[in-house]
Write a protein that holds these residues in place. Structure first.
Motif, PDB file in Angstrom:
ATOM      1  N   LEU A  73     -12.731   4.548  -1.848  1.00 27.86           N
ATOM      2  CA  LEU A  73     -12.073   3.246  -2.005  1.00 27.86           C
ATOM      3  C   LEU A  73     -13.013   2.059  -1.794  1.00 27.86           C
ATOM      4  O   LEU A  73     -13.064   1.154  -2.640  1.00 27.86           O
ATOM      5  N   ILE A 133      -5.490   0.179  -8.677  1.00 30.05           N
ATOM      6  CA  ILE A 133      -6.055   1.531  -8.547  1.00 30.05           C
ATOM      7  C   ILE A 133      -5.376   2.280  -7.403  1.00 30.05           C
ATOM      8  O   ILE A 133      -5.074   3.476  -7.510  1.00 30.05           O
ATOM      9  N   LEU A 134      -5.119   1.575  -6.293  1.00 29.02           N
ATOM     10  CA  LEU A 134      -4.404   2.197  -5.177  1.00 29.02           C
ATOM     11  C   LEU A 134      -3.021   2.686  -5.621  1.00 29.02           C
ATOM     12  O   LEU A 134      -2.611   3.811  -5.297  1.00 29.02           O
ATOM     13  N   TYR A 187     -11.068  10.386  -0.823  1.00 26.05           N
ATOM     14  CA  TYR A 187     -10.341   9.219  -1.335  1.00 26.05           C
ATOM     15  C   TYR A 187     -10.678   7.982  -0.502  1.00 26.05           C
ATOM     16  O   TYR A 187     -10.961   6.901  -1.049  1.00 26.05           O
ATOM     17  N   ILE A 189      -0.153   9.211  -8.543  1.00 25.04           N
ATOM     18  CA  ILE A 189      -0.615  10.502  -9.076  1.00 25.04           C
ATOM     19  C   ILE A 189      -0.515  11.571  -7.985  1.00 25.04           C
ATOM     20  O   ILE A 189       0.015  12.662  -8.208  1.00 25.04           O
ATOM     21  N   ILE A 190      -1.013  11.247  -6.789  1.00 21.06           N
ATOM     22  CA  ILE A 190      -0.945  12.193  -5.667  1.00 21.06           C
ATOM     23  C   ILE A 190       0.504  12.518  -5.325  1.00 21.06           C
ATOM     24  O   ILE A 190       0.869  13.681  -5.121  1.00 21.06           O
ATOM     25  N   TYR A 244      -1.939   3.328  -8.714  1.00 27.10           N
ATOM     26  CA  TYR A 244      -2.062   4.411  -9.687  1.00 27.10           C
ATOM     27  C   TYR A 244      -2.399   5.732  -8.994  1.00 27.10           C
ATOM     28  O   TYR A 244      -1.771   6.765  -9.244  1.00 27.10           O
ATOM     29  N   SER A 245      -3.416   5.714  -8.146  1.00 30.89           N
ATOM     30  CA  SER A 245      -3.865   6.962  -7.501  1.00 30.89           C
ATOM     31  C   SER A 245      -2.818   7.504  -6.543  1.00 30.89           C
ATOM     32  O   SER A 245      -2.578   8.719  -6.477  1.00 30.89           O
ATOM     33  N   ALA A 246      -2.158   6.612  -5.782  1.00 25.67           N
ATOM     34  CA  ALA A 246      -1.124   7.059  -4.842  1.00 25.67           C
ATOM     35  C   ALA A 246       0.030   7.715  -5.591  1.00 25.67           C
ATOM     36  O   ALA A 246       0.583   8.726  -5.126  1.00 25.67           O
ATOM     37  N   PHE A 279      -3.328   4.206 -19.088  1.00 26.09           N
ATOM     38  CA  PHE A 279      -2.889   4.934 -17.898  1.00 26.09           C
ATOM     39  C   PHE A 279      -1.428   5.335 -17.998  1.00 26.09           C
ATOM     40  O   PHE A 279      -1.063   6.487 -17.754  1.00 26.09           O
TER      41      PHE A 279
END
Length: 600
Positions: A125, A79-80, A121, A86-87, A82-84, A18
């Motif tokens: 989750l 994951i939260l 999203y 990215i956004i 990482y995704s936050a 990642f």
């Protein structure tokens, strides 16, 4: 024991995969990969220590329960994060902090309306969490070495515990400050705990301006401008010039501004470019009169200068201006942003009008007012009465990407954007009305501009922050002034020209380090300005004006000698930037002219 080793190795491999993709795509320094893996190792090693203890007792059932409780939760949080991030990097060009998360979690209902991807999203989750639990249950039953006869030696537990603690101690010794992350800058986990994502460095050598309200010990007298006109800047986030009637757009998305413009009470500068394609840089370059490379977190800006000349400084903005450290840098007598308003969404411009209405503006001394509107931004809250152009859909809409034609989707995004501009125009009209009611508009000079533009796929990109095509940095500049005829340059400008224009208008001695030029002076034939994305290895731009021709020399990389891509356009003849003239004789001449500045 082998099962736990495999878990640790799998997590480290996934984390490394990642972070390598993350730093490459968003162009962060490679050092954050090492720091990220160190963080992951410490977290996982400490998380798995209870498993080692239970293993030593041969308690397989307890290990099973612990793994099903701890590891899915750990992975879910990861994951939260990482995704936050990215956004956040796609929308704002930087990592997210817990402070920003908390501000927008409280506003989740409204945020879902402007960011349809958020609905998917939120649905995904809980599904992801259940899949994690099911996956760990399957792995444990299939691969864990069961049997009560297996005991882990105490010495091995002590060894692993010592290794985990040593790694943690090493990590904690690496300098990390909540206001200056140092080498941690860009690392997604540690950056959560910053007060804000810093964009500008602090320079202790810069002198502070002495405020007129606080003379120094030697008895310095307060300074006052010879012309005590109120100075007002209205910044509309993500507003492109070519979506306004005054700049040739077919739709009248700004009836209030158009009316003032048609009446001759508002002038527009024909060709204006933002310093960056990102908000914090666009705002600070407007306020300081300097390009990105010259701005520091303690650089004197227009609000400071006017305060030192007897002005009251007020910043009334939408959104969360902790971003980039802006809230601290404003250093205003009065400040309010979307996070400070209890009765409004963080991104609702209606709160600005209420704050302005309640603000007791001084009439016995001049005022400096800075407004920042969010209506045209993708995340700005839209009010239904401004849905004039239909059908419309937000830009960040994954369902629209999957279904329907590209042409239809593009038009729906433009309709949504134009509705936002229509709303921004309404709130600008409300600001003017409030200023008139308070008795200060007649003695005010108002500058209306934007921090950057917004792309809708013109060169294969959407949004802003990363690129420097015209759709990203071509912005409007309107000036409302009773003495409108004194502006000799209404042809060409950038962000950095507003401050010198204000200072000359008020007869205030300009600072020595200003890079901009006053619009009260005639336009010059030859000029080079520097523009960039704020990403270290991202795109840079030398904008060259030679007579009536305007060249854009773009390159990508940390330094010109390390560039990975390069383009050159002449935008008066090629406004769509479709003809790269880099290899022509004309192009080589321009590149030679700008190379020295690019190597600075």
């Amino acid at each position: 024991m082998r099962f736990l080793k495999l878990l640790l190795a799998a997590h480290l491999a996934a984390g490394l995969s990642f972070i390598v993709v993350f730093l490459h795509y968003f162009q962060y320094p490679a050092t954050i990969a090492i720091l990220h893996i160190l963080l992951l190792f410490c977290g996982l090693a400490l998380l798995l220590l209870p498993c080692l203890y239970l293993q030593s007792k041969g308690n397989g059932a307890a290990i099973h329960i612990y793994i099903l409780l701890a590891l899915p939760a750990f992975d879910f949080v990861l994951i939260l994060i990482y995704s936050a991030n990215i956004i956040s990097n796609i929308i704002w060009g930087g990592n997210i902090t817990l402070q920003l998360v908390m501000a927008y979690v409280a506003d989740l209902g409204e945020l879902r309306k402007t960011l349809p991807a958020l609905n998917l999203y939120l649905i995904a989750l809980p599904i992801i969490y259940l899949l994690l639990v099911a996956g760990y249950r399957y792995l444990f039953r299939r691969y864990y070495e069961s049997g009560s006869d297996y005991r882990l030696p105490t010495i091995r537990i002590a060894s692993y515990s010592t290794l985990a603690l040593l790694a943690s101690v090493v990590m904690l010794q690496i300098n990390f400050d909540r206001e200056d992350p140092g080498i941690w800058g860009g690392e997604p986990i540690s950056n959560l705990f910053l007060d804000y994502i810093p964009m500008f460095e602090y320079d202790p050598t810069l002198p502070a301006l002495q405020s007129a309200a606080n003379p120094d010990q030697e008895g310095q007298q307060p300074r006052t401008a010879r012309q005590n006109r109120n100075i007002i800047i209205i910044m509309v986030d993500a507003l492109r010039a070519d979506h306004l009637k005054a700049y040739g757009y077919s739709r009248d998305t700004s009836p209030f501004l158009s009316a003032l413009h048609n009446e001759g009470r508002l002038i527009s500068v024909d060709m204006v470019h933002s310093t960056c394609s990102e908000s914090a840089c666009g705002i600070l370059s407007t306020l300081t009169g300097n390009e990105f490379e010259q701005i520091r977190s303690n650089t004197t800006h227009l609000g400071n200068i006017l305060q030192a000349n007897g002005y009251t400084s007020s910043f009334i903005v939408t959104g969360n201006h902790a971003w980039g450290g802006l809230r601290t840098m404003y250093d205003a007598d009065y400040f309010s942003d979307g996070e400070t308003r209890e009765n409004y969404s963080v991104n609702d411009d209606a709160g600005i009008i209420d704050d302005l209405q309640m603000l007791d503006l001084a009439t016995q001394q001049p005022n400096f007012l800075y407004f920042h509107l969010y209506s045209a931004h993708d995340l700005g809250l839209r009010h239904r009465q401004f849905n004039q152009f239909e059908p419309f859909k937000p830009s960040f809409n994954p369902l629209a990407t999957l279904f329907g034609s590209e042409t239809d989707r593009h038009q729906q995004e433009l309709n949504n954007y134009d509705n936002g501009i229509l709303q921004a125009d309404f709130f600008i009209a409300q600001i003017f009305a409030q200023l008139e009611d308070k008795g200060i508009l007649h003695n005010s000079i108002v500058y209306i501009t934007s921090d950057h533009g917004q792309a809708f796929g013109e060169h294969g990109h959407r949004g802003h922050t990363r690129f420097l095509y015209e759709e990203h940095i071509r912005i409007p500049l309107f000036i409302y002034d009773a003495q409108i005829d004194r502006y000799q340059n209404t042809q060409y400008a950038t962000h950095i020209d507003i401050v010198p224009t204000v200072l000359e208008t008020l007869a205030i001695e300009p600072l020595d380090n200003l890079a901009g030029l006053s619009l009260l002076q005639p336009v010059i034939d030859n000029r080079i300005t520097q523009h960039r994305s704020t990403i270290l290895n991202g795109w840079k731009l030398s904008l060259v004006k030679r007579g009536n021709l305007i060249y854009k020399h773009l390159w990508e990389g940390a330094a010109y000698r390390e560039r990975t891509a390069e383009m050159l356009f002449e935008i008066t003849a090629d406004p769509d930037e479709s003809m790269n003239i880099l290899e022509t004789a004309e192009g080589r001449e321009i590149v030679e002219l700008t190379t020295g500045m690019s190597n600075r």
